[in-house]
Design an enzyme around this catalytic site. Sequence first.
Site, short mmCIF file in Angstrom:
data_model
loop_
_atom_site.label_atom_id
_atom_site.label_comp_id
_atom_site.label_asym_id
_atom_site.label_seq_id
_atom_site.Cartn_x
_atom_site.Cartn_y
_atom_site.Cartn_z
N GLN A 682 44.93 62.19 100.18
CA GLN A 682 45.97 61.94 99.19
C GLN A 682 46.51 63.23 98.61
O GLN A 682 47.69 63.33 98.27
CB GLN A 682 45.42 61.07 98.06
CG GLN A 682 45.11 59.64 98.49
CD GLN A 682 46.29 58.97 99.14
OE1 GLN A 682 47.33 58.79 98.52
NE2 GLN A 682 46.15 58.60 100.40
N HIS A 685 49.73 64.72 100.07
CA HIS A 685 51.03 64.06 99.90
C HIS A 685 52.01 64.95 99.14
O HIS A 685 53.19 65.01 99.47
CB HIS A 685 50.87 62.74 99.14
CG HIS A 685 50.60 61.57 100.04
ND1 HIS A 685 51.51 61.11 100.93
CD2 HIS A 685 49.51 60.79 100.18
CE1 HIS A 685 51.01 60.07 101.59
NE2 HIS A 685 49.79 59.86 101.16
N GLU A 751 45.91 54.00 92.23
CA GLU A 751 46.65 53.40 93.33
C GLU A 751 45.67 53.01 94.45
O GLU A 751 45.71 51.90 94.97
CB GLU A 751 47.68 54.40 93.86
CG GLU A 751 48.46 53.90 95.08
CD GLU A 751 49.29 54.99 95.73
OE1 GLU A 751 50.17 54.65 96.54
OE2 GLU A 751 49.06 56.19 95.45
N HIS A 752 44.80 53.95 94.82
CA HIS A 752 43.78 53.70 95.84
C HIS A 752 42.41 53.91 95.20
O HIS A 752 42.17 54.94 94.57
CB HIS A 752 43.91 54.66 97.02
CG HIS A 752 45.27 54.68 97.66
ND1 HIS A 752 46.23 55.63 97.36
CD2 HIS A 752 45.83 53.85 98.55
CE1 HIS A 752 47.31 55.39 98.07
NE2 HIS A 752 47.11 54.30 98.80
N ASP A 785 46.78 52.78 104.99
CA ASP A 785 48.13 53.34 105.11
C ASP A 785 48.82 52.91 106.39
O ASP A 785 50.04 52.85 106.45
CB ASP A 785 48.07 54.87 105.07
CG ASP A 785 48.18 55.42 103.65
OD1 ASP A 785 48.40 54.63 102.73
OD2 ASP A 785 48.05 56.65 103.49
N HIS A 844 69.92 18.64 72.51
CA HIS A 844 68.66 18.44 73.24
C HIS A 844 68.03 17.10 72.86
O HIS A 844 67.58 16.34 73.73
CB HIS A 844 67.67 19.58 72.91
CG HIS A 844 67.94 20.86 73.66
ND1 HIS A 844 69.07 21.61 73.45
CD2 HIS A 844 67.21 21.53 74.58
CE1 HIS A 844 69.03 22.68 74.22
NE2 HIS A 844 67.90 22.65 74.92
#
Length: 858
Positions: A682, A685, A751-752, A785, A844
């Site tokens: 990661q 990235h 996230e992971h 992934d 109503h």
Amino acid sequence: METTLPVPFLISVQSPASQGEIDGLSRDEVSILGAALFEASSQNVDELSSFLGRPNSQLHSYLDATAIESSDDVVALLDRGTRWVFVAPEKLSEYAEFGSRVLPAVTKPDLSAASQHGLLIKDLDPKTTDLNKLAEEAKAKKIQNLFLKAASGVDLEQFISIAQKANAIPVLPSSALTTDKADGTKIPLSKVMSAYWKSDRPDELIPTVVTDESGIALGLAYSSVDSVLEAVRRRAGVYQSRKRGLWVKGATSGDTQELVRIALDCDIDTLKFVVRQKGRFCHLEQSGCFGDLKGINALEQTLKSRKESAPAGSYTARLFSDEKLLRAKIMEEAEELCDAKTKENVAFEAADLIYFALTKAVSAGVSLADIEANLDAKSLKVKRRTGDAKGKWAEKEGIKTGAAATTKPADTPKPEGRIVMQRIDATSVSATELENTLKRPSQKSPDAILKIVTPIIDEVRKGGDKAVLSYTHKFEKATSLTSPVIKAPFPQELMDLPAETIKAIDTSYENIRKFHAAQKEEKPLQVETMPGVVCSRFSRPIERVGLYVPGGTAVLPSTALMLGVPAKVAGCQKIVLASPPRADGSITPEIVYVAHKVGAESIVLAGGAQAVAAMAYGTESISKVDKILGPGNQFVTAAKMHVSNDTNAGVSIDMPAGPSEVLVIADKDANPAFVASDLLSQAEHGVDSQVILIAIDLSEKQLKAIEDEVHNQAMALPRVDIVRGAISHSVTVQVKDVDEAMRISNEYAPEHLILQIADAQKAVDRVMNAGSVFIGQWTPESVGDYSAGVNHSLPTYGFAKQYSGVNLGSFMKHITSSNLTADGLRNVGSAVMQLAKVEELEAHRRAVELRLKYLDGQ
């Protein structure tokens, strides 16, 4: 006066982040002149850094950094390729080590502030300053590199004349210049240039040397004031024929030119046009008027030709189609070059290596000009790496690395040190301190990003296809594109892939399809809430979806799969992909193949905010969608958020997003190499990514084993510089037990989440907040992934507390229904009427009362 400027003046520009027109001139028109002074501030440092970080940028960039507070930001901008930076005189001493690349800037016409390398005087106004006197003083002092910036409203022709007297470089506002001959309110750009060039010809034409981007002379032509203006306006090779008037190169032959740069020689009596030549320049059967290309330039042309249409059995064609063979040949030839001893052998092996390396470059759409631009960019860096060999390569030659390396002499560059995460012991710090340590890297403020993306969105909404194409031409340099979209069915030649790549995509496709198909609801939900009152809920696919796939030079078929497969499984009627094309206008074949497999209607050839806007509002040829999904940078995310809040767009999005992140929980049984590899997967990235390790009761020896693996593995990675940036704000948190580890993880909401612990499956029950969980030592995040079947489009930046990752439900909507019998209305009617009465909504109440009276025969 000696100068590195391609032309003898600078154009003042607010920010490279501004899109479309930069005041009066377009970005491309400024770029052709090759020299611009940008107004830098603490607010646009990131945009400037991003712009400067693209070594293929044609601009020589200069920065007025007097408004930047941080010296670190100034140094970073120098490192990214700024030629010269101007700072306040009192701060000049902070940058002494950078010599002539940092100059003082003042707002008063005071020449005493000049350093030995030069001076910028800003906002000069003849109403308050005697410019002629200033010119005389400057000429007498012989100040090297004197820049004079005109104030707003100054007569520029007079100002240029004064600058010439002072032997100075004028800085002219782009808002006062134009390439439009009909615009009488501004000065034609060519008139500014002609104020400098000298011609000894009666017709005042100026000789023009035409070269390619590598500096190879293609031929000689002549230019005039009119032809230069037309050349810049068209961004093409336009010259002045001595017989026929304006001559547009290639207008009849088709051998056109894209104008890259205009420059003047040192005696300012010759122009230089740098062009991208299509076909040949010469009317004879040769590439240029001085003969055919030779050496590396000829090789590049041959490789490009082979890539487009290789003869049967061509070895080069085989290299283009077999990535493993090409990789093996590059490594083989590199080793043979290293082992070569004689002058002849070194030359022979170097030629072989260059051939295979250039084949790799051409295969990826990289030109010699791109490579040379990267070399130029590297020469401007001020932060030097140690130059040490990496990992296995150093080990093979017996070179020690890291702490074991020999101490460097004092006069060598300072080593960047080990790549190591900071540590914090959760048992010895306060909750607040732990929380602050785990904060994600700060992102640019939404307001700053919206100022950039909103004009793009508005222009695409109004201009449609034309605006989308314009931005693709500017940002992706895909100037050959004439349509912003490819419609299905996609031509087979756009999906020409190696068999092993097709197999990998097909395997991943099937796994993703199986997992998402299993998420389908078997039947509608139906509940009788009371006798005669039946409530139902059923699902329907979202009819039109737009899938954003980041691209350009990157190849991301995995994202196309993760978005396209569930869209197809859901039954979406119209699937539109958007991905930026490569510079030659093509889209990566892997993405086209995935688009074909998922039944996409079209592929939008655009990226960024313009792609988002095109799908949100639709254009003449791009279909409007109902929901936009997919990852992207901060600008893509901001554009998605913006259109989702616009009721005129009527479009939703999947989720907010931030940089990628992973949190690994490891205990004593965890393999240090596995842990490090998951963290680095990661970290590579981007520099704004963050990785967290929660270490459960690990000893110092065990922690160091992981840290050693992180450093050693990182140093062997091609993206080591990016990893170093990410690791610099990443953390190892020491805890005593699994309970504390899970509490911190749930608060961080990664996230992971990777569980490298004993009984990992059991710990899943404690997971409350995470995008996706990877269980046990044999489940690296990489499988998620690509090919396991789970989706990799996940919430980041803590949004896992509120959002799910992309799933089948992301492409579905739920509709409820109510079905009452007469008895059902009697049963529930009194409650409805009473609540309507409380809320004073009489219509109503009456809607029920009328029916009940009808049932009672009243």
